[in-house]
Design an enzyme around this catalytic site. Structure first.
Site, short mmCIF file in Angstrom:
data_model
loop_
_atom_site.label_atom_id
_atom_site.label_comp_id
_atom_site.label_asym_id
_atom_site.label_seq_id
_atom_site.Cartn_x
_atom_site.Cartn_y
_atom_site.Cartn_z
N HIS A 1 96.92 -30.74 -51.23
CA HIS A 1 97.68 -30.51 -49.99
C HIS A 1 99.04 -29.85 -50.27
CE1 HIS A 1 94.60 -32.80 -48.04
NE2 HIS A 1 94.95 -33.94 -48.62
N ASP B 1 87.55 -32.18 -48.63
CA ASP B 1 88.32 -33.42 -48.49
C ASP B 1 87.59 -34.49 -47.67
OD1 ASP B 1 90.38 -35.25 -48.49
OD2 ASP B 1 91.83 -34.02 -47.44
ZN ZN Z 1 92.10 -36.43 -50.26
#
Ligand code: ZN
Length: 451
Positions: free
Chosen positions: A267, A318
């Site tokens: 991220h 994810d």
């Molecule tokens: Zn993650």
């Protein structure tokens, strides 16, 4: 030996015509351009390299599409979603994990991912007194059944937050002491066969002590494997880090750890300009997960600034709200366009955006998984994706715009076949074991009370 003749292929030097590929023992033995098909060749349209899915929590596939109703309080965000995810984690036993992960991995293969980095912190089955290997073995079993190439990232999770030294509630399922973690990492590497690459990771700065983070990073460096962690995904995490450590998360990491090409920062959404430039200069890879980041309302990564500073990125699905690398790349670019009120953000100097995004994800993904660069060249692993050159999405596109079409112009992917390690895992657009895995997935969800 498998021999493939492709009318067009994206090989190491770029697009080439009439390419003959000889595959032996999982590797590309020869790559020949301007060739003629041999008598036993599998003749196909377009061949491109498979992509790495650099960040997966396979069990969360069971949550996709089940957290989209607005709560009466109307304050739905990452942290409220996390409660739902914890509730799911509390139901996942090894058999359910195998079934859910096998389905997720088959879906990855069907969409053109040939490898996955499984960021695994679910070390304990519900009710188990202590962590054992059963959850790890469930993941390797799923990779074996589907045929996807696995980088197993065992993850340390020690505490609830910067100021909370113990895990709370469902986090107990994730918790390991640092010594237990080190033992698990080395045991996983010891019992894995050559098809599984074992890396190392910590959940996040908030979930581990600084001394444990240092120990895991030291281990990764010592044995030469990638080091993964979530970082700066949420503004609240940035605020808590500032208050506890006196620095923003990425700034703190860069000042306190020796971050280099072996690191994968997942991220890294909330960075200031200085952090973006400093991180880019380390050669570390940032794993961007645009569909999940959008779904969870994380925020928008400053892609243009990061690329201008020479930054590298990979992509990951994810939470598996959707599994499609081309959709990840599309939304990565579209988020930037919406914010900048401009077009063609991820490319420079006349380059094509689809091609640039694909090549970044190819190289960054391989780097994050600790693999060779992912290119089609003699001696490289035979991880290939075959596209239908008659598909209306691709027809008439030449080498310059073919990847633009693939990234931007459709939902349904024109993928005919996928090969991993020299074995066809997708044929006629379908993963070889999809019927069984879909059945097992449905049964597992019903058994654990999710569906
Ligand atoms: Zn993650």
């Amino acid at each position: 030996m498998v021999e493939i003749f492709a009318r067009k292929a994206l090989i190491q030097k770029g697009w080439a015509e009439n390419v003959r590929l000889a595959v032996n023992n999982g590797l590309l033995e020869t790559v020949e351009e301007d060739a003629r098909p041999g008598p036993n060749d599998t003749v196909v349209g377009i061949v491109i390299p498979g992509l790495a899915n650099a960040h997966s929590h396979a069990f969360q596939r069971a949550l996709a599409g089940r957290t989209e109703e607005r709560s009466p309080a109307g304050r739905d965000n990452f942290w409220t979603w996390r409660e739902r995810m914890y509730a799911l984690a509390g139901k996942i036993d090894p058999a359910a994990l195998t079934a859910i992960a096998t389905q997720a991995y088959n879906e990855m293969l069907a969409s053109g991912y040939t490898s996955v980095a499984e960021f695994h912190y679910l070390h304990r089955a519900p009710g188990a007194a202590r962590a054992d290997e059963s959850m790890f073995l469930a993941i390797t079993d799923a990779a074996r059944q589907s045929g996807i190439r696995l980088t197993y990232v065992p993850v340390l999770y020690e505490r609830a937050g910067f100021e909370s030294p113990q895990p709370i509630g469902s986090q107990q399922l994730f918790a390991l002491e640092i010594d237990e973690f080190l033992e698990h990492q080395s045991r996983a590497a010891e019992i894995s066969d050559a098809s599984v690459h074992v890396a190392a990771g910590v959940h996040s700065l908030r979930a581990v002590t600084t001394s444990s983070l240092q120990q895991v990073a030291d281990l990764a460096r010592q044995i030469g494997v990638p080091m993964h962690l979530h970082i700066a995904e949420q503004q609240r995490e940035v605020d808590e880090c500032l208050s506890s450590y006196g620095r923003r998360p990425v700034r703190w990491l860069l000042e306190n750890l020796d971050v280099d090409e072996s690191w994968c920062l997942v991220h890294a959404t909330h960075m200031d300009t200085e952090e973006l430039a400093s991180l880019a200069s380390t050669g570390a890879v940032v794993c961007l997960c645009p569909s999940t980041e959008a779904n969870l309302g994380d925020g928008l990564f400053s892609l243009r600034r990061f690329l201008e500073a020479g930054g590298r990125f990979a992509i990951g699905s994810d939470s598996h709200i959707s599994i499609n690398p081309f959709e990840e790349l599309r939304w990565l670019e579209y988020g930037q366009r919406l914010a900048a009120q401009s077009r063609n953000i991820a490319a420079f100097e006349g380059a094509h955006v689809g091609r640039e995004l694909f090549m970044q994800a190819l190289h960054g993904g391989a780097q994050a998984c600790g693999q060779a660069p992912g290119e089609i060249t003699a001696g490289a692993p035979a991880d290939l994706v075959v596209l239908d050159d008659d598909d209306p999405m691709l027809v008439g596109h030449d080498a310059t715009s073919l990847l633009d079409a693939l990234v931007f112009s459709g939902y349904r992917l024109p993928i005919e076949r996928v090969m991993v390690n020299g074995v066809w895992r997708v044929i006629n657009g379908e993963p070889v074991g999809i019927e069984e895995s879909s059945r097992d997935f449905a049964a597992a969800l019903q058994r654990i009370g999710v569906a």
